[in-house]
Design an enzyme around this catalytic site. Structure first.
Site, mmCIF file in Angstrom:
data_model
loop_
_atom_site.group_PDB
_atom_site.id
_atom_site.type_symbol
_atom_site.label_atom_id
_atom_site.label_comp_id
_atom_site.label_asym_id
_atom_site.label_seq_id
_atom_site.Cartn_x
_atom_site.Cartn_y
_atom_site.Cartn_z
ATOM 1 N N ASN A 141 -25.536 85.228 56.234
ATOM 2 C CA ASN A 141 -24.972 83.898 56.460
ATOM 3 C C ASN A 141 -26.128 82.936 56.756
ATOM 4 O O ASN A 141 -26.839 83.088 57.759
ATOM 5 C CB ASN A 141 -23.995 83.980 57.642
ATOM 6 C CG ASN A 141 -23.341 82.650 57.914
ATOM 7 O OD1 ASN A 141 -24.002 81.612 57.908
ATOM 8 N ND2 ASN A 141 -22.056 82.660 58.162
ATOM 9 N N HIS A 181 -27.182 78.927 59.636
ATOM 10 C CA HIS A 181 -28.086 78.603 60.746
ATOM 11 C C HIS A 181 -29.402 78.013 60.261
ATOM 12 O O HIS A 181 -30.077 77.303 60.992
ATOM 13 C CB HIS A 181 -28.320 79.847 61.605
ATOM 14 C CG HIS A 181 -27.031 80.455 62.052
ATOM 15 N ND1 HIS A 181 -26.255 79.898 63.049
ATOM 16 C CD2 HIS A 181 -26.336 81.516 61.593
ATOM 17 C CE1 HIS A 181 -25.144 80.615 63.190
ATOM 18 N NE2 HIS A 181 -25.183 81.601 62.318
ATOM 19 N N HIS A 240 -20.912 78.470 54.886
ATOM 20 C CA HIS A 240 -19.649 77.870 55.344
ATOM 21 C C HIS A 240 -19.731 76.365 55.145
ATOM 22 O O HIS A 240 -20.492 75.684 55.834
ATOM 23 C CB HIS A 240 -19.465 78.225 56.830
ATOM 24 C CG HIS A 240 -18.171 77.775 57.419
ATOM 25 N ND1 HIS A 240 -17.803 78.099 58.700
ATOM 26 C CD2 HIS A 240 -17.158 77.034 56.929
ATOM 27 C CE1 HIS A 240 -16.615 77.580 58.976
ATOM 28 N NE2 HIS A 240 -16.207 76.917 57.904
ATOM 29 N N ARG A 298 -18.196 73.424 56.079
ATOM 30 C CA ARG A 298 -17.216 72.958 57.064
ATOM 31 C C ARG A 298 -16.709 71.573 56.703
ATOM 32 O O ARG A 298 -17.423 70.772 56.101
ATOM 33 C CB ARG A 298 -17.873 72.899 58.457
ATOM 34 C CG ARG A 298 -18.174 74.248 59.068
ATOM 35 C CD ARG A 298 -18.760 74.052 60.466
ATOM 36 N NE ARG A 298 -17.795 73.415 61.329
ATOM 37 C CZ ARG A 298 -17.050 74.056 62.247
ATOM 38 N NH1 ARG A 298 -17.215 75.360 62.445
ATOM 39 N NH2 ARG A 298 -16.187 73.408 62.987
ATOM 40 N N ARG A 347 -21.262 70.010 59.336
ATOM 41 C CA ARG A 347 -22.262 70.002 60.402
ATOM 42 C C ARG A 347 -23.553 70.743 60.019
ATOM 43 O O ARG A 347 -24.601 70.477 60.569
ATOM 44 C CB ARG A 347 -21.687 70.535 61.697
ATOM 45 C CG ARG A 347 -21.639 72.014 61.837
ATOM 46 C CD ARG A 347 -21.348 72.432 63.255
ATOM 47 N NE ARG A 347 -20.134 71.834 63.782
ATOM 48 C CZ ARG A 347 -19.334 72.451 64.670
ATOM 49 N NH1 ARG A 347 -19.642 73.647 65.125
ATOM 50 N NH2 ARG A 347 -18.254 71.876 65.112
ATOM 51 N N GLU A 372 -17.448 80.517 52.870
ATOM 52 C CA GLU A 372 -16.507 80.462 54.001
ATOM 53 C C GLU A 372 -15.918 79.072 54.046
ATOM 54 O O GLU A 372 -16.649 78.081 53.884
ATOM 55 C CB GLU A 372 -17.269 80.683 55.308
ATOM 56 C CG GLU A 372 -17.368 82.101 55.740
ATOM 57 C CD GLU A 372 -18.120 82.185 57.059
ATOM 58 O OE1 GLU A 372 -18.073 81.246 57.879
ATOM 59 O OE2 GLU A 372 -18.782 83.196 57.250
ATOM 60 N N THR A 420 -17.280 79.612 64.499
ATOM 61 C CA THR A 420 -15.883 79.990 64.287
ATOM 62 C C THR A 420 -15.441 80.894 65.434
ATOM 63 O O THR A 420 -15.938 81.998 65.580
ATOM 64 C CB THR A 420 -15.736 80.749 62.950
ATOM 65 O OG1 THR A 420 -16.493 80.059 61.964
ATOM 66 C CG2 THR A 420 -14.295 80.835 62.528
ATOM 67 N N GLU A 429 -11.800 90.128 56.643
ATOM 68 C CA GLU A 429 -13.042 90.265 57.401
ATOM 69 C C GLU A 429 -12.636 90.389 58.856
ATOM 70 O O GLU A 429 -12.063 89.453 59.441
ATOM 71 C CB GLU A 429 -13.967 89.065 57.188
ATOM 72 C CG GLU A 429 -15.256 89.201 58.002
ATOM 73 C CD GLU A 429 -16.326 88.191 57.621
ATOM 74 O OE1 GLU A 429 -16.426 87.825 56.435
ATOM 75 O OE2 GLU A 429 -17.067 87.772 58.534
ATOM 76 N N HIS A 462 -19.424 88.501 62.643
ATOM 77 C CA HIS A 462 -19.492 87.586 63.781
ATOM 78 C C HIS A 462 -20.137 88.278 64.990
ATOM 79 O O HIS A 462 -19.601 89.233 65.517
ATOM 80 C CB HIS A 462 -18.135 87.026 64.191
ATOM 81 C CG HIS A 462 -18.265 85.706 64.873
ATOM 82 N ND1 HIS A 462 -18.133 84.511 64.234
ATOM 83 C CD2 HIS A 462 -18.599 85.414 66.144
ATOM 84 C CE1 HIS A 462 -18.354 83.524 65.084
ATOM 85 N NE2 HIS A 462 -18.642 84.048 66.249
HETATM 86 N N1 PXP Z 1 -18.290 85.784 59.402
HETATM 87 C C1 PXP Z 1 -17.608 84.631 59.668
HETATM 88 C C2 PXP Z 1 -16.238 84.486 59.112
HETATM 89 C C3 PXP Z 1 -18.188 83.596 60.434
HETATM 90 O O1 PXP Z 1 -17.501 82.470 60.679
HETATM 91 C C4 PXP Z 1 -19.505 83.764 60.907
HETATM 92 C C5 PXP Z 1 -20.147 82.663 61.677
HETATM 93 O O2 PXP Z 1 -20.406 81.581 60.859
HETATM 94 C C6 PXP Z 1 -20.178 84.961 60.591
HETATM 95 C C7 PXP Z 1 -19.539 85.959 59.851
HETATM 96 C C8 PXP Z 1 -21.574 85.212 61.026
HETATM 97 O O3 PXP Z 1 -21.636 85.241 62.421
HETATM 98 P P1 PXP Z 1 -23.041 85.337 63.147
HETATM 99 O O4 PXP Z 1 -23.790 84.095 62.811
HETATM 100 O O5 PXP Z 1 -22.673 85.452 64.579
HETATM 101 O O6 PXP Z 1 -23.738 86.556 62.605
#
Ligand code: PXP
Length: 246
Positions: A7, A10, A47, A49, A53, A74, A105, A155, A196
């Site tokens: 993901n 970040h 994602h 959004r 953001r 996402e 999320t 998921e 997550h």
């Molecule tokens: N899966 C989903 C559905 C999420 O919303 C997120 C956070 O954006 C992640 C995975 C990844 O989470 P993390 O950044 O805590 O690894």
């Protein structure tokens, strides 16, 4: 083999901290996606959004052009984003809840209360050749509802497990919920992803959860990348994932 979807939200968060409202800036999530793929990641997750953001519209179009592995978008089940996804054609979408004030999320989707609208979106996506995943807590009623939408994947939300990691009793009970959730979903014909809050410490315990296909991991990999670089951070995660036995 357990697959890793990185993901990259970040990375975009860091860029937006300095360059919000500008057409470009560092670090570039698209360049980071290519680095993750080169390091062996089997997929890229971003994602888009509603509040934009971190990931911007231009990012997802460029990602669609360059990603050679599997592009997981996402998104909230909102008309605007659904329309974008249908034109963009990621390989898979993961429907998530969105609340403006949250840092990330926070909870899973309430599928049971929204079976009709989620089924409509699932049908539109599948008709466009896009697979569908639903981000849900390991709650039997939500898993059952997810199966009724006809989605290909769920998921499992591992946030509660990750939060409880340092409290043995609570952690074990969250782990049990994930284990029985994965069994139930598998039995209903759903493929099971998880994500997550997963990191280099809590992953090995998560391996007690059966039937996992893919993990979506962001924050811990990007954090590690600040210290050792993205190829190394992805490589370390992939090596840890080799030991999963399903
Ligand atoms: N899966 C989903 C559905 C999420 O919303 C997120 C956070 O954006 C992640 C995975 C990844 O989470 P993390 O950044 O805590 O690894």
């Amino acid at each position: 083999m357990l697959k890793l979807g990185v993901n990259i939200d970040h990375v975009a968060t860091l860029r937006e901290a300095r360059y919000r409202g500008r057409e470009q800036g560092d670090p570039d999530p698209v360049v980071s996606a290519l680095a993750c793929e080169a390091a062996g990641a089997q997929g890229i997750t971003a994602h888009l959004r509603e509040d934009r953001r971190h990931i911007q519209d231009r990012d997802v179009w460029r990602l669609r052009e360059v990603i050679q592995t599997r592009f997981n978008l996402e998104m909230a089940n909102s008309p605007e984003i659904v329309a974008i996804a249908l034109r963009l054609k990621p390989d898979i979408i993961c429907l998530v809840p969105e609340r403006r004030q949250e840092v990330t999320t926070e909870g899973g989707l309430d599928v049971a209360a929204n079976v009709k609208s989620l089924t409509d979106t699932r049908e539109k996506m599948n008709d466009a050749g896009i697979e569908v995943s639903l981000f849900i807590a390991p709650d039997p009623s939500q898993i059952d509802a997810a199966a009724r939408t006809g989605s290909q994947f769920i998921e499992l939300h591992t946030g509660a497990f990750a939060e409880a990691f340092h409290t043995e009793k609570q952690r074990d009970s969250e782990l049990e919920r994930l284990i029985s959730g994965a069994r139930l979903a598998h039995g209903l014909g759903l493929k099971v992803n998880a994500g997550h809050g997963l990191n280099y410490q809590n992953l090995l315990l998560l391996y007690r959860v059966p039937h996992l296909v893919e993990l979506n991991i962001g924050h811990s990999i990007v954090s590690r990348a600040v210290i050792i670089g993205l190829p190394g951070a992805v490589g370390e995660m992939l090596r840890l994932m080799e030991t999963y036995r399903g």
